[in-house]
Design a protein around this motif. Structure first.
Motif, PDB file in Angstrom:
ATOM      1  N   VAL A   1      -8.176 -20.780  24.906  1.00 52.65           N
ATOM      2  CA  VAL A   1      -9.240 -20.691  23.898  1.00 52.65           C
ATOM      3  C   VAL A   1     -10.309 -19.651  24.211  1.00 52.65           C
ATOM      4  N   VAL A   2     -10.372 -19.160  25.438  1.00 52.81           N
ATOM      5  CA  VAL A   2     -11.501 -18.310  25.804  1.00 52.81           C
ATOM      6  C   VAL A   2     -11.291 -16.853  25.410  1.00 52.81           C
ATOM      7  N   GLU A   3     -10.052 -16.400  25.281  1.00 47.88           N
ATOM      8  CA  GLU A   3      -9.796 -14.988  24.969  1.00 47.88           C
ATOM      9  C   GLU A   3     -10.476 -14.535  23.675  1.00 47.88           C
ATOM     10  N   PRO A   4     -10.436 -15.346  22.594  1.00 53.30           N
ATOM     11  CA  PRO A   4     -11.112 -14.914  21.362  1.00 53.30           C
ATOM     12  C   PRO A   4     -12.620 -14.708  21.529  1.00 53.30           C
ATOM     13  N   LEU A   5     -13.210 -15.338  22.547  1.00 57.80           N
ATOM     14  CA  LEU A   5     -14.644 -15.165  22.764  1.00 57.80           C
ATOM     15  C   LEU A   5     -14.956 -13.757  23.246  1.00 57.80           C
ATOM     16  N   GLY A   6     -14.002 -13.177  24.002  1.00 56.14           N
ATOM     17  CA  GLY A   6     -14.208 -11.824  24.507  1.00 56.14           C
ATOM     18  C   GLY A   6     -15.368 -11.759  25.476  1.00 56.14           C
ATOM     19  N   GLY A   7     -15.787 -10.555  25.784  1.00 53.45           N
ATOM     20  CA  GLY A   7     -16.979 -10.319  26.577  1.00 53.45           C
ATOM     21  C   GLY A   7     -16.984 -11.038  27.905  1.00 53.45           C
ATOM     22  N   ILE A   8     -18.143 -11.598  28.245  1.00 49.48           N
ATOM     23  CA  ILE A   8     -18.368 -12.169  29.567  1.00 49.48           C
ATOM     24  C   ILE A   8     -17.473 -13.370  29.867  1.00 49.48           C
ATOM     25  N   PRO A   9     -17.354 -14.380  28.984  1.00 50.64           N
ATOM     26  CA  PRO A   9     -16.522 -15.535  29.345  1.00 50.64           C
ATOM     27  C   PRO A   9     -15.093 -15.151  29.716  1.00 50.64           C
ATOM     28  N   ALA A  10     -14.479 -14.283  28.925  1.00 52.65           N
ATOM     29  CA  ALA A  10     -13.101 -13.896  29.201  1.00 52.65           C
ATOM     30  C   ALA A  10     -12.987 -13.100  30.494  1.00 52.65           C
ATOM     31  N   ALA A  11     -13.956 -12.218  30.733  1.00 54.24           N
ATOM     32  CA  ALA A  11     -13.929 -11.403  31.950  1.00 54.24           C
ATOM     33  C   ALA A  11     -14.114 -12.261  33.194  1.00 54.24           C
TER      34      ALA A  11
ATOM     35  N   THR B   1     -21.868 -21.105  33.718  1.00 57.69           N
ATOM     36  CA  THR B   1     -23.074 -20.581  33.085  1.00 57.69           C
ATOM     37  C   THR B   1     -22.740 -19.919  31.745  1.00 57.69           C
ATOM     38  N   ALA B   2     -21.665 -19.143  31.727  1.00 53.38           N
ATOM     39  CA  ALA B   2     -21.243 -18.476  30.495  1.00 53.38           C
ATOM     40  C   ALA B   2     -20.905 -19.496  29.413  1.00 53.38           C
ATOM     41  N   MET B   3     -20.233 -20.586  29.803  1.00 52.69           N
ATOM     42  CA  MET B   3     -19.858 -21.598  28.815  1.00 52.69           C
ATOM     43  C   MET B   3     -21.061 -22.394  28.331  1.00 52.69           C
ATOM     44  N   GLU B   4     -22.046 -22.627  29.194  1.00 47.64           N
ATOM     45  CA  GLU B   4     -23.274 -23.294  28.748  1.00 47.64           C
ATOM     46  C   GLU B   4     -23.988 -22.435  27.696  1.00 47.64           C
ATOM     47  N   LEU B   5     -24.068 -21.140  27.951  1.00 45.52           N
ATOM     48  CA  LEU B   5     -24.689 -20.238  26.978  1.00 45.52           C
ATOM     49  C   LEU B   5     -23.891 -20.213  25.682  1.00 45.52           C
ATOM     50  N   GLN B   6     -22.576 -20.185  25.792  1.00 44.47           N
ATOM     51  CA  GLN B   6     -21.723 -20.124  24.615  1.00 44.47           C
ATOM     52  C   GLN B   6     -21.861 -21.377  23.752  1.00 44.47           C
TER      53      GLN B   6
END
Length: 248
Positions: free
Chosen positions: A33-43, A199-204
């Motif tokens: 599920v994280v790939e569509p988010l792109g950017g920081i979470p995926a990286a 942290t990235a997922m909390e922001l997301q």
């Protein structure tokens, strides 16, 4: 606006095996599920997976030595010993001898918090067995109950087996620590990447939530609760429940 936060988990204090499992489960949940988010979470997820694989590969090398095989055998032995103790308690609970039945009831109450200890990580199990046996030896009533149903010697044998396991475990860890690179040398990076991903997922979830993100956040949070309990720490929810019920 409701702020979503992960439960507290002291990742830096976790054993390497537990950290690897936590990361792997997190990656397995997140990858679809994280790939569509792109950017920081995926990286960050990609780097977390890379660091965790490197740590796991070194763990596998460590697990192939003779001490690790012996540890697995000793762990099986003490699990079998404890299983035999539990079988005797259960058998006497169903028996007709009133004295033995009463003794078994007392012992079952005492052992209830430890009844499934064999499902814990091996070194966690060592500490729990040590605590359990120390409490048992300090209680004359429990020792009398154990003698009444014939498990006193079994408990002594379990203590011996637990000490033997811990001695070998410490020797194996010392040996691995002297090897370069060791799995522990990859631990810091794996911890850092995991914390960055959380942290990235909390922001997301707070600023750009979707159904998939909310579901993933919940799955990750449940994992954190599980590993917090595994490492002997209570979640805020558990602390609140215990305060309300008066449980010690």
């Amino acid at each position: 606006m409701e702020v979503h936060e992960f439960v507290t988990l002291h990742v830096s204090g976790m054993r390497i095996n537990d950290l690897f499992s936590l990361n792997k489960s997190t990656i397995d949940y997140a990858r679809p599920v994280v790939e569509p988010l792109g950017g920081i979470p995926a990286a960050v997820l990609a780097q977390l997976e890379s660091d965790n694989q490197a740590m796991g590969a070194q763990m596998n090398k460590s697990g192939q030595n003779q001490k690790s095989r012996s540890l697995a055998e000793l762990d099986t032995d003490r699990d079998d010993r404890f299983a035999e103790i539990k079988r005797n308690i259960t058998t006497n609970l169903k028996g007709r001898d009133a004295v033995k039945k009463a003794a078994a009831e007392n012992l079952k109450r005492f052992f209830k918090p430890y009844w499934k200890v064999e499902k814990r990580a091996m070194n966690t199990e060592t500490g729990i067995f040590s605590e359990m046996l120390q409490k048992y030896k300090g209680d004359e009533g429990l020792k009398a109950d154990a003698a009444a149903i014939g498990i006193a010697d079994m408990l002594t044998g379990l203590e011996t087996a637990n000490v033997e396991f811990n001695t070998l475990y410490q020797a194996r860890n010392s040996e691995e620590a002297s090897e370069e690179p060791s799995a522990s040398s990859f631990k810091r990076a794996a911890i850092q990447r995991y914390n960055h991903f959380c942290t990235a997922m909390e922001l997301q979830v707070n600023y750009a939530p979707t159904d998939a993100v909310v579901t993933l956040f919940g799955q990750m949070n449940e994992l954190r609760k599980t590993y917090a309990a595994l490492n002997g720490r209570k979640t805020k929810e558990e602390e609140t429940t215990e305060d309300a019920t008066g449980t010690e």
